[in-house]
Design an enzyme around this catalytic site. Structure first.
Site, PDB file in Angstrom:
ATOM      1  CB  THR A   1      -2.889 -15.571   1.961  1.00 33.14           C
ATOM      2  OG1 THR A   1      -2.779 -14.401   2.764  1.00 33.14           O
ATOM      3  CG2 THR A   1      -4.033 -14.732   0.998  1.00 33.14           C
TER       4      THR A   1
ATOM      5  CE1 TYR B   1      -5.104  -4.396   1.141  1.00 36.40           C
ATOM      6  CE2 TYR B   1      -4.500  -2.231  -0.119  1.00 36.40           C
ATOM      7  CZ  TYR B   1      -4.354  -3.259   0.570  1.00 36.40           C
ATOM      8  OH  TYR B   1      -2.419  -3.166   0.930  1.00 36.40           O
TER       9      TYR B   1
ATOM     10  NE  ARG C   1      -3.769  -6.192 -12.934  1.00 39.56           N
ATOM     11  CZ  ARG C   1      -2.868  -6.457 -12.375  1.00 39.56           C
ATOM     12  NH1 ARG C   1      -2.495  -5.526 -11.739  1.00 39.56           N
ATOM     13  NH2 ARG C   1      -2.617  -7.945 -12.228  1.00 39.56           N
TER      14      ARG C   1
END
Ligand code: NAD
Ligand code: UD2
Length: 315
Positions: A36, A139, A266
């Site tokens: 990234t 994560y 979300r």
């Protein structure tokens, strides 16, 4: 003058850290696989090694003759961690252990990126480092794993380590291209293209936003004081901003009134996340100094400049 390894140095936060280290006269080596990150984010003075933090040889080679390591390389996407549980674990936790393992020989200090994601659904306000960790995602669990292994490195191998729990970092060079990119990078990019901005839910959810330049000062302060107590610090502003306030401040600094589109919330979105910056203030003598308005203004100006440069180059 010292020589530092910055893993993930070609990324958003890492590249700002590299700039600051070079500005103060340090030597900088970056290990990054450019998954990234971008080579263009790095100044010419940086020694760049294209490689992976999961690769033992690459990490060993990158660790030669360094005075310390800032370990920032990670797959920073929470969404990707839920899709590719094992793959992200290898980078986010095994990669960190590789770095700690490389420090066993010379005991160089390691300052590493943890995350507010370790708090998960802990609803304390504000969140202190001593509050219960309760990650909800692979994560977050891997970032907590980094903290536990760093403690082992310090206790068992005398390696100075310091964990930095970043809250919502924003600023120039943050990539807006994924739907899971930081909300400020998405809003800035869409505003600059005169598109509406999507708010998931009622816009009353709040975050502790911290400007990347402030984060860099926390990282450098932590390196300057790293020891084998394996300390953990919140890296936050201690200021709560909800999404409606964020949109309003962005409108003010950019001079563009956004069309807001309210979309369904979300799934699993955290309602409020606010850190307590007191420990870093007391022990590292560092605190966030850039107001949201000032940070957004720098972010918007940078975005406008780079967008103009890109379109000129395309002509
Ligand atoms: P980023 O994606 O811009 O930077 C990560 C860098 O790591 C990139 O340059 C990428 O190419 C590199 N990288 C990824 N996997 C690698 C691998 N296997 N080997 C070598 N390099 C690899 O993200 P960022 O926002 O700059 O994040 C930096 C660190 O801060 C990460 O550890 C992230 O988890 C953490 N963090 C960021 C935020 C935030 O708000 N941006 C919040 C909490 C924690
Ligand atoms: C942040 C971190 C994540 C993890 C987590 C821990 C980033 C980019 N992500 O997730 O890595 O550490 O904190 O809790 O820093 N939103 C909109 N519109 C958009 C995009 C987002 O309304 O177009 C909302 C989103 O629903 C959320 C808020 O903005 O309520 C912040 O979203 P985010 O993805 O920037 O960051 P967050 O806190 O979910």
């Amino acid at each position: 003058m010292a020589k530092y390894l910055v893993t993930g140095g070609a990324g958003f936060i890492g590249s700002h850290l590299c700039d600051a280290l070079i500005a103060r006269g340090d030597e900088v080596r970056v290990l990054d696989n450019l998954s990234t990150g971008r080579r263009e984010n790095l100044a010419s003075e940086v020694e760049f090694i294209l490689g992976d933090v999961t690769d033992e040889d690459a990490v060993q080679k990158a660790s030669i003759d360094i005075d310390g390591c800032f370990h920032l390389a990670a797959i920073a996407s929470v969404a990707q961690s839920t899709e590719d549980w094992v793959g992200t674990h290898e980078v986010n936790l095994t990669g960190a252990i590789r770095v700690l393992d490389a420090a066993r020989a010379t005991k160089f200090p390691v300052v590493y990126a943890s995350s507010a994601a370790v708090y998960g659904d802990n609803a304390s306000m504000p969140l202190c480092e001593s509050d219960r960790a309760s990650p909800l995602t692979p994560y977050g669990a891997d970032k907590l794993g980094c903290e536990l292994h760093a403690r082992v490195a310090s206790v068992l191998h005398n390696i100075p380590t310091t964990g930095m729990r970043f809250f919502n970092v924003y600023g120039p060079r943050q990539d807006p291209r994924s739907p899971y990119s930081g909300v400020i990078s998405i809003f800035t990019d869409r505003l600059s293209r005169c598109l509406n901005i999507p708010i998931f839910g009622d816009g009353q959810q709040s975050r502790d936003f911290i400007f990347v330049g402030d984060v860099v000062r926390f990282l450098i302060a932590a390196m300057d004081r790293a020891d084998t107590r394996a300390a953990i610090y919140n890296v936050c502003s201690g200021q709560s901003t909800n999404l409606r306030q964020l949109a309003q401040t962005l409108a003010t600094v950019s001079g563009v009134t956004p069309q807001i589109e309210y979309l369904p919330a979300r799934q699993g979105d955290i309602r409020a996340s606010l850190g307590d910056p007191a420990r870093a203030a007391k022990i590292l003598n560092v605190r966030a100094e850039v107001s949201l308005g000032e940070g957004l203004s720098q972010t918007v100006s940078h975005h406008v400049t780079t967008t103009l440069d890109t379109s000129k180059a395309a002509e």
